[in-house]
Scaffold this motif. Structure first.
Motif, short mmCIF file in Angstrom:
data_model
loop_
_atom_site.label_atom_id
_atom_site.label_comp_id
_atom_site.label_asym_id
_atom_site.label_seq_id
_atom_site.Cartn_x
_atom_site.Cartn_y
_atom_site.Cartn_z
N SER A 67 -1.55 1.87 3.75
CA SER A 67 -0.57 1.14 2.95
C SER A 67 0.36 0.25 3.79
CB SER A 67 0.29 2.14 2.17
OG SER A 67 0.92 3.04 3.07
N SER A 117 -7.47 -1.70 5.24
CA SER A 117 -6.18 -2.24 5.68
C SER A 117 -5.72 -3.39 4.79
CB SER A 117 -6.27 -2.75 7.11
OG SER A 117 -6.60 -1.73 8.00
N THR A 172 -5.03 -2.33 0.79
CA THR A 172 -4.06 -1.23 0.68
C THR A 172 -4.31 -0.32 -0.52
OG1 THR A 172 -2.31 -2.37 -0.59
CG2 THR A 172 -2.30 -2.67 1.81
#
Length: 171
Positions: free
Chosen positions: A53, A81, A84
């Motif tokens: 996150s 990544s 999220t």
């Protein structure tokens, strides 16, 4: 210092003389994804989604990145990544973050107990050699993670990140 703490935990797990077994029983977010990635074996339950996150609050998974990328691969790390979003435990198992996913805690505990009991009877020298082989190519991680901790430390102090964290707290 906060981000360097994650680096120290990951490096301690990587440098441990024997394989590290993780027992995951809840949501795995941010730095915890790095810790699970640093485990040599990770058992989880079906109640264990995972999420990176960091970008959502204005930083990135820089310190934990080497361990996560090593564990799940560059493409999966990049996707996890960038968006999220939560990944279900089955996704985590397919991509190697989890070694096995169990239907419940009792089943997981039995499997972890069985595995660690068997491992305790293995030749310690063979385990040490295996551990070294599994972590080949990580010799420069101390400097890499220190550099990445500085990046995260600078970003967490930025106005963007302070505002993002305040907004997150209000939710």
């Amino acid at each position: 210092e906060f981000f360097s703490g994650f680096a120290r935990v990951i490096l301690a797990m990587a440098r441990a003389p024997k394989p590290v077994v993780a027992r995951v029983q809840g949501k795995v977010v941010g730095g915890a994804v790095g810790v699970v990635s640093a485990a040599d074996v990770a058992h989880a339950t079906t109640a264990c989604p995972a999420r990176l996150s960091e970008l959502a609050i204005g930083i990135g998974p820089f310190v934990i990145g080497p361990a996560v990328e090593r564990k799940i691969g560059t493409a999966a790390f990049g996707a996890m990544s960038a968006d999220t979003e939560w990944r279900d435990p089955e996704w985590c198992e397919r991509h190697g973050l989890y070694t096995r996913v169990h239907p419940d805690t009792e089943t997981m505990d039995a499997a972890v107990d069985d595995l660690t009991r068997r491992m305790a009877g293995f030749n310690p020298d063979a385990l040490r050699q295996l551990k070294e082989i599994l972590w080949e190519g990580t010799e420069g991680w101390e400097a890499l993670m220190e550099e990445r901790a500085l990046i995260s430390g600078e970003l967490v102090l930025s106005e963007f990140t302070r505002n993002a964290i305040e907004g997150f707290k209000k939710k």
